[in-house]
Design a protein around this motif. Structure first.
Motif, mmCIF file in Angstrom:
data_model
loop_
_atom_site.group_PDB
_atom_site.id
_atom_site.type_symbol
_atom_site.label_atom_id
_atom_site.label_comp_id
_atom_site.label_asym_id
_atom_site.label_seq_id
_atom_site.Cartn_x
_atom_site.Cartn_y
_atom_site.Cartn_z
ATOM 1 N N VAL A 192 0.845 -1.195 0.000
ATOM 2 C CA VAL A 192 0.000 0.000 0.000
ATOM 3 C C VAL A 192 0.877 1.240 0.000
ATOM 4 O O VAL A 192 1.768 1.383 0.849
ATOM 5 C CB VAL A 192 -0.920 0.019 1.244
ATOM 6 N N ILE A 193 0.637 2.137 -0.939
ATOM 7 C CA ILE A 193 1.285 3.454 -0.934
ATOM 8 C C ILE A 193 0.220 4.469 -0.546
ATOM 9 O O ILE A 193 -0.790 4.626 -1.237
ATOM 10 C CB ILE A 193 1.871 3.803 -2.321
ATOM 11 N N SER A 194 0.411 5.114 0.596
ATOM 12 C CA SER A 194 -0.587 6.060 1.093
ATOM 13 C C SER A 194 -0.074 7.485 0.968
ATOM 14 O O SER A 194 1.128 7.734 0.875
ATOM 15 C CB SER A 194 -0.950 5.745 2.548
ATOM 16 N N GLU A 195 -1.010 8.422 0.977
ATOM 17 C CA GLU A 195 -0.670 9.846 0.883
ATOM 18 C C GLU A 195 -1.448 10.603 1.941
ATOM 19 O O GLU A 195 -2.649 10.359 2.141
ATOM 20 C CB GLU A 195 -1.013 10.380 -0.512
ATOM 21 N N ASN A 196 -0.782 11.519 2.627
ATOM 22 C CA ASN A 196 -1.408 12.312 3.672
ATOM 23 C C ASN A 196 -1.747 13.714 3.173
ATOM 24 O O ASN A 196 -1.155 14.208 2.205
ATOM 25 C CB ASN A 196 -0.483 12.426 4.890
ATOM 26 N N ASP A 197 -2.696 14.367 3.855
ATOM 27 C CA ASP A 197 -3.025 15.779 3.606
ATOM 28 C C ASP A 197 -3.457 16.031 2.161
ATOM 29 O O ASP A 197 -3.059 17.018 1.539
ATOM 30 C CB ASP A 197 -1.839 16.681 3.975
ATOM 31 N N VAL A 198 -4.273 15.122 1.628
ATOM 32 C CA VAL A 198 -4.790 15.295 0.269
ATOM 33 C C VAL A 198 -5.905 16.329 0.286
ATOM 34 O O VAL A 198 -6.799 16.282 1.136
ATOM 35 C CB VAL A 198 -5.319 13.958 -0.281
ATOM 36 N N THR A 199 -5.875 17.278 -0.623
ATOM 37 C CA THR A 199 -6.924 18.293 -0.719
ATOM 38 C C THR A 199 -7.368 18.422 -2.174
ATOM 39 O O THR A 199 -6.695 17.964 -3.094
ATOM 40 C CB THR A 199 -6.419 19.672 -0.237
ATOM 41 N N GLY A 200 -8.510 19.042 -2.369
ATOM 42 C CA GLY A 200 -9.022 19.290 -3.714
ATOM 43 C C GLY A 200 -9.929 20.492 -3.714
ATOM 44 O O GLY A 200 -10.334 20.987 -2.648
ATOM 45 N N THR A 201 -10.290 20.969 -4.871
ATOM 46 C CA THR A 201 -11.092 22.197 -4.978
ATOM 47 C C THR A 201 -12.577 21.925 -5.159
ATOM 48 O O THR A 201 -13.397 22.802 -4.927
ATOM 49 C CB THR A 201 -10.587 23.048 -6.150
ATOM 50 N N SER A 202 -12.946 20.715 -5.565
ATOM 51 C CA SER A 202 -14.361 20.419 -5.779
ATOM 52 C C SER A 202 -15.054 20.132 -4.448
ATOM 53 O O SER A 202 -14.425 19.744 -3.461
ATOM 54 C CB SER A 202 -14.520 19.231 -6.730
ATOM 55 N N SER A 203 -16.381 20.277 -4.429
ATOM 56 C CA SER A 203 -17.135 20.168 -3.180
ATOM 57 C C SER A 203 -17.115 18.755 -2.612
ATOM 58 O O SER A 203 -17.332 18.566 -1.402
ATOM 59 C CB SER A 203 -18.582 20.613 -3.401
ATOM 60 N N ASP A 204 -16.859 17.734 -3.442
ATOM 61 C CA ASP A 204 -16.875 16.374 -2.922
ATOM 62 C C ASP A 204 -15.619 16.031 -2.125
ATOM 63 O O ASP A 204 -15.511 14.929 -1.589
ATOM 64 C CB ASP A 204 -17.093 15.342 -4.039
ATOM 65 N N TYR A 205 -14.684 16.974 -2.016
ATOM 66 C CA TYR A 205 -13.571 16.835 -1.076
ATOM 67 C C TYR A 205 -13.958 17.314 0.323
ATOM 68 O O TYR A 205 -13.254 17.048 1.290
ATOM 69 C CB TYR A 205 -12.351 17.633 -1.532
ATOM 70 N N ASN A 206 -15.070 18.043 0.460
ATOM 71 C CA ASN A 206 -15.472 18.595 1.752
ATOM 72 C C ASN A 206 -15.970 17.482 2.666
ATOM 73 O O ASN A 206 -16.811 16.669 2.271
ATOM 74 C CB ASN A 206 -16.577 19.636 1.574
ATOM 75 N N GLN A 207 -15.464 17.450 3.903
ATOM 76 C CA GLN A 207 -15.836 16.411 4.847
ATOM 77 C C GLN A 207 -17.162 16.739 5.520
ATOM 78 O O GLN A 207 -17.295 17.764 6.190
ATOM 79 C CB GLN A 207 -14.757 16.248 5.923
ATOM 80 N N SER A 208 -18.144 15.857 5.368
ATOM 81 C CA SER A 208 -19.388 15.979 6.115
ATOM 82 C C SER A 208 -19.088 15.768 7.600
ATOM 83 O O SER A 208 -18.256 14.926 7.955
ATOM 84 C CB SER A 208 -20.387 14.940 5.604
ATOM 85 N N ASN A 209 -19.776 16.520 8.466
ATOM 86 C CA ASN A 209 -19.410 16.518 9.881
ATOM 87 C C ASN A 209 -20.659 16.512 10.760
ATOM 88 O O ASN A 209 -21.236 17.552 11.075
ATOM 89 C CB ASN A 209 -18.546 17.745 10.198
ATOM 90 N N SER A 210 -21.058 15.325 11.195
ATOM 91 C CA SER A 210 -22.231 15.198 12.062
ATOM 92 C C SER A 210 -21.953 15.619 13.495
ATOM 93 O O SER A 210 -22.890 15.700 14.310
ATOM 94 C CB SER A 210 -22.738 13.748 12.045
ATOM 95 N N TYR A 211 -20.706 15.878 13.828
ATOM 96 C CA TYR A 211 -20.352 16.335 15.173
ATOM 97 C C TYR A 211 -20.462 17.854 15.307
ATOM 98 O O TYR A 211 -20.302 18.391 16.410
ATOM 99 C CB TYR A 211 -18.939 15.882 15.541
ATOM 100 N N ALA A 212 -20.707 18.555 14.213
ATOM 101 C CA ALA A 212 -20.802 20.013 14.244
ATOM 102 C C ALA A 212 -21.875 20.463 15.235
ATOM 103 O O ALA A 212 -22.944 19.861 15.335
ATOM 104 C CB ALA A 212 -21.129 20.542 12.851
ATOM 105 N N GLY A 213 -21.565 21.496 15.971
ATOM 106 C CA GLY A 213 -22.512 22.059 16.929
ATOM 107 C C GLY A 213 -22.421 21.466 18.317
ATOM 108 O O GLY A 213 -22.971 22.020 19.264
ATOM 109 N N GLY A 214 -21.761 20.317 18.444
ATOM 110 C CA GLY A 214 -21.534 19.737 19.761
ATOM 111 C C GLY A 214 -22.636 18.861 20.293
ATOM 112 O O GLY A 214 -22.510 18.306 21.391
ATOM 113 N N GLY A 215 -23.737 18.718 19.557
ATOM 114 C CA GLY A 215 -24.844 17.927 20.060
ATOM 115 C C GLY A 215 -24.507 16.457 20.247
ATOM 116 O O GLY A 215 -25.136 15.773 21.057
ATOM 117 N N ALA A 216 -23.544 15.972 19.484
ATOM 118 C CA ALA A 216 -23.129 14.565 19.589
ATOM 119 C C ALA A 216 -21.921 14.402 20.507
ATOM 120 O O ALA A 216 -21.328 13.320 20.557
ATOM 121 C CB ALA A 216 -22.814 14.007 18.203
#
Length: 268
Positions: free
Chosen positions: A234-258
């Motif tokens: 396995v060759i892995s890569e860290n800190d991968v980023t992109g400009t399209s919206s599908d690189y954005n991480q969905s975050n169900s922890y937002a707001g602290g309710g969880a």
């Protein structure tokens, strides 16, 4: 003493001590003496405002090296508020048995986590993968195997998908499915098991080209007859980023309710 439950022999750590005031007067200072593996060190903590029956946590500046095998650690509080000996010494000391895991020679534990930017609970995977690397990096190698986003590798994704029932989830040394919060428990069970073979990968990149030459050397440590073995490179890569919206991480922890999750509760 906090944070000594899951330790590896040979690791270094700075212990933190939880102290409770069982007296009637406020505590502003005290000495702490810690004795472990034939060594004793004392540190003074001052500038405190510890009310009766309250707790405080203090951190030792000096590191200790975790010994192999079972050893007792004794922690004693003395010289409270500079008053010297305590009139009741019965509750001044605590003895804790330290029983660290002893990593097998040549052992490297592999954790593979199924994740995806579309997955709102997958920040949990990122937090625990970082924790494992920071805590056990000499004996742990973690791989985030993406699904359904631009970072997905079709072949790897297809191989991990059948091993897990949801995201985030993963396997440690290709064992039973484990939530990222359980990686540490699975790791501590695996790191003590001697490897059948020691695997030494290497890679050489020719600067300015697309040429990457990889080599795997396998040295068997015990008989492996009657068992099928595969090699996964396995060759892995860290800190991968992109400009399209599908690189954005969905975050169900937002707001602290969880609850708290490594700072993701404060992110959008």
């Amino acid at each position: 003493v906090l944070g000594i439950q899951n330790l590896l022999a040979g690791a270094t750590m700075a212990p933190t001590i939880q102290v409770r005031n069982l007296g009637a007067e406020e505590i502003t200072s005290f000495d702490v003496t810690m004795t472990y593996n034939g060594d004793s060190q004392t540190e003074t903590f001052s500038g405190l405002n510890l009310a009766s029956l309250d707790y405080t946590t203090v951190a030792f500046e000096g590191d200790i090296t975790v010994a192999g095998g079972v050893e007792d650690m004794t922690v004693c509080i003395s010289n409270v508020n500079g008053a010297g000996d305590d009139s009741n010494a019965d509750d001044d000391c605590k003895v804790i048995t330290v029983n660290p895991a002893l990593p097998a020679v040549g052992k490297m534990v592999i954790g593979e986590e199924g994740t995806g930017t579309w997955c709102g609970w997958c920040p949990r995977g990122a937090v625990y993968m970082d924790f494992m690397e920071d805590t056990y990096g000499d004996f742990w190698e973690g791989v985030a195997v993406h699904n359904g986003d631009p970072m997905a590798d079709e072949e790897y994704d297809a191989g991990i998908g059948p091993l897990i029932g949801g995201y985030p989830s993963g396997v440690v040394d290709r064992g039973a499915e484990t939530d990222p919060s359980g990686f540490e428990f699975a790791f501590l069970n695996q790191v003590v098991i001697p490897p059948t073979a020691i695997i030494n990968p290497s890679a050489t990149y020719v600067t300015g080209t697309s040429v990457l030459t990889t080599t795997i050397e396998v040295e068997f440590e015990s008989a492996a007859t009657g068992t099928d073995f595969d090699l996964a490179f396995v060759i892995s890569e860290n800190d991968v980023t992109g400009t399209s919206s599908d690189y954005n991480q969905s975050n169900s922890y937002a707001g602290g309710g969880a609850g708290e999750m490594g700072g993701f509760e404060s992110l959008p």
